[in-house]
Design a protein around this motif. Structure first.
Motif, PDB file in Angstrom:
ATOM      1  N   GLY A  10      33.480  24.493 -12.173  1.00 38.19           N
ATOM      2  CA  GLY A  10      33.627  23.196 -12.832  1.00 38.19           C
ATOM      3  C   GLY A  10      33.758  22.048 -11.855  1.00 38.19           C
ATOM      4  O   GLY A  10      34.306  20.994 -12.197  1.00 38.19           O
ATOM      5  N   LEU A  11      33.233  22.218 -10.637  1.00 38.16           N
ATOM      6  CA  LEU A  11      33.376  21.211  -9.592  1.00 38.16           C
ATOM      7  C   LEU A  11      32.048  20.565  -9.206  1.00 38.16           C
ATOM      8  O   LEU A  11      31.946  19.914  -8.171  1.00 38.16           O
ATOM      9  CB  LEU A  11      34.012  21.848  -8.345  1.00 38.16           C
ATOM     10  N   LEU A  12      31.015  20.736 -10.026  1.00 37.94           N
ATOM     11  CA  LEU A  12      29.710  20.116  -9.788  1.00 37.94           C
ATOM     12  C   LEU A  12      29.397  19.254 -11.000  1.00 37.94           C
ATOM     13  O   LEU A  12      29.347  19.750 -12.127  1.00 37.94           O
ATOM     14  CB  LEU A  12      28.624  21.180  -9.601  1.00 37.94           C
ATOM     15  N   TYR A  13      29.198  17.970 -10.759  1.00 37.16           N
ATOM     16  CA  TYR A  13      28.948  17.024 -11.835  1.00 37.16           C
ATOM     17  C   TYR A  13      27.531  16.486 -11.695  1.00 37.16           C
ATOM     18  O   TYR A  13      27.099  16.139 -10.594  1.00 37.16           O
ATOM     19  CB  TYR A  13      29.957  15.871 -11.776  1.00 37.16           C
ATOM     20  N   VAL A  14      26.830  16.403 -12.811  1.00 37.23           N
ATOM     21  CA  VAL A  14      25.434  15.981 -12.824  1.00 37.23           C
ATOM     22  C   VAL A  14      25.260  14.911 -13.883  1.00 37.23           C
ATOM     23  O   VAL A  14      25.795  15.024 -14.991  1.00 37.23           O
ATOM     24  CB  VAL A  14      24.509  17.180 -13.135  1.00 37.23           C
ATOM     25  N   ASP A  15      24.486  13.882 -13.549  1.00 36.71           N
ATOM     26  CA  ASP A  15      24.136  12.849 -14.514  1.00 36.71           C
ATOM     27  C   ASP A  15      22.987  13.380 -15.364  1.00 36.71           C
ATOM     28  O   ASP A  15      21.839  13.394 -14.923  1.00 36.71           O
ATOM     29  CB  ASP A  15      23.723  11.570 -13.774  1.00 36.71           C
ATOM     30  N   THR A  16      23.288  13.820 -16.559  1.00 33.93           N
ATOM     31  CA  THR A  16      22.262  14.407 -17.423  1.00 33.93           C
ATOM     32  C   THR A  16      21.317  13.357 -18.006  1.00 33.93           C
ATOM     33  O   THR A  16      20.325  13.713 -18.627  1.00 33.93           O
ATOM     34  CB  THR A  16      22.903  15.234 -18.561  1.00 33.93           C
ATOM     35  N   ALA A  17      21.598  12.074 -17.760  1.00 35.59           N
ATOM     36  CA  ALA A  17      20.702  11.013 -18.210  1.00 35.59           C
ATOM     37  C   ALA A  17      19.644  10.677 -17.152  1.00 35.59           C
ATOM     38  O   ALA A  17      18.724   9.918 -17.426  1.00 35.59           O
ATOM     39  CB  ALA A  17      21.502   9.756 -18.557  1.00 35.59           C
ATOM     40  N   HIS A  18      19.762  11.251 -15.957  1.00 31.62           N
ATOM     41  CA  HIS A  18      18.779  10.990 -14.906  1.00 31.62           C
ATOM     42  C   HIS A  18      17.408  11.478 -15.379  1.00 31.62           C
ATOM     43  O   HIS A  18      17.294  12.557 -15.960  1.00 31.62           O
ATOM     44  CB  HIS A  18      19.184  11.712 -13.618  1.00 31.62           C
ATOM     45  N   PRO A  19      16.346  10.710 -15.135  1.00 34.69           N
ATOM     46  CA  PRO A  19      15.012  11.084 -15.626  1.00 34.69           C
ATOM     47  C   PRO A  19      14.521  12.455 -15.148  1.00 34.69           C
ATOM     48  O   PRO A  19      13.758  13.106 -15.847  1.00 34.69           O
ATOM     49  CB  PRO A  19      14.095   9.978 -15.097  1.00 34.69           C
ATOM     50  N   LEU A  20      14.962  12.902 -13.975  1.00 32.71           N
ATOM     51  CA  LEU A  20      14.526  14.210 -13.474  1.00 32.71           C
ATOM     52  C   LEU A  20      15.453  15.350 -13.877  1.00 32.71           C
ATOM     53  O   LEU A  20      15.192  16.496 -13.525  1.00 32.71           O
ATOM     54  CB  LEU A  20      14.371  14.190 -11.954  1.00 32.71           C
ATOM     55  N   TRP A  21      16.532  15.057 -14.618  1.00 36.33           N
ATOM     56  CA  TRP A  21      17.462  16.122 -14.983  1.00 36.33           C
ATOM     57  C   TRP A  21      16.779  17.260 -15.752  1.00 36.33           C
ATOM     58  O   TRP A  21      17.013  18.431 -15.428  1.00 36.33           O
ATOM     59  CB  TRP A  21      18.672  15.599 -15.750  1.00 36.33           C
ATOM     60  N   PRO A  22      15.920  17.010 -16.737  1.00 41.16           N
ATOM     61  CA  PRO A  22      15.290  18.146 -17.436  1.00 41.16           C
ATOM     62  C   PRO A  22      14.495  19.053 -16.492  1.00 41.16           C
ATOM     63  O   PRO A  22      14.528  20.283 -16.628  1.00 41.16           O
ATOM     64  CB  PRO A  22      14.376  17.480 -18.472  1.00 41.16           C
ATOM     65  N   VAL A  23      13.810  18.472 -15.528  1.00 34.43           N
ATOM     66  CA  VAL A  23      13.052  19.258 -14.552  1.00 34.43           C
ATOM     67  C   VAL A  23      14.016  20.036 -13.663  1.00 34.43           C
ATOM     68  O   VAL A  23      13.829  21.232 -13.413  1.00 34.43           O
ATOM     69  CB  VAL A  23      12.140  18.344 -13.700  1.00 34.43           C
TER      70      VAL A  23
END
Length: 169
Positions: A129-142
């Protein structure tokens, strides 16, 4: 993560090069992660993804545009065994393009282990639980597709770049 966290982060970018613009080639990829040096848990924040098919001649310009946008403090470029001279030239060209625009060290980084072993660093952070990702970033789905498909997926360029950035951090 909240807006108050971002200014405290030290930002590192790792570049995984593919050296080709061909449609059948892998992608050159870069991932920028941030961490707060005062954070004892060493949380990692994925701040940016870059993924592009670009040939050797155009790679420094494409990466420089991206790096100026994300403004890392350190840039690591994977030093592939078979392209050491090209990697050294890319490091030099990036450093030259960034002078006066971005105060970041650009260095070649050797890798001593296989991709699966390297991917364990960000995977362990995510599992804890120590990795945070911006799921709104345009490349997140890829990126999500590559991460979930690793190591059997068609592409692993963003996985490699994330692994390198996590190791640098």
């Amino acid at each position: 993560f909240d807006a108050a966290t971002r200014p405290r982060l030290t930002r590192v970018t790792f570049v995984d090069t593919a050296w080709s613009a061909r449609e059948t080639a892998d992608y050159s990829a870069a991932v920028t992660v941030g961490y707060d040096p005062a954070d004892s848990e060493r949380r990692l924040y994925v701040l940016s993804w870059f993924r592009q098919r670009v040939d050797e001649a155009d790679l420094p310009a494409a990466l420089a545009v991206h790096l100026l946008a994300v403004r890392p403090h350190l840039v690591g470029v994977e030093r592939a065994a078979y392209r050491q001279a090209a990697t050294a030239e890319l490091v030099r060209a990036l450093s030259t393009r960034l002078v006066g625009h971005l105060a970041a060290a650009v260095v070649g980084v050797g890798v001593a282990t296989d991709k699966v072993t390297r991917a364990r660093v960000p995977a362990a952070h995510a599992e804890a639980g120590l990795l945070y990702v911006d799921t709104a970033h345009p490349l997140w789905p890829v990126a999500q597709s590559e991460l979930l498909g690793f190591p059997l997926g068609r592409f692993d360029d963003l996985v490699d770049a994330l692994s390198g950035a996590a190791a640098l951090a």
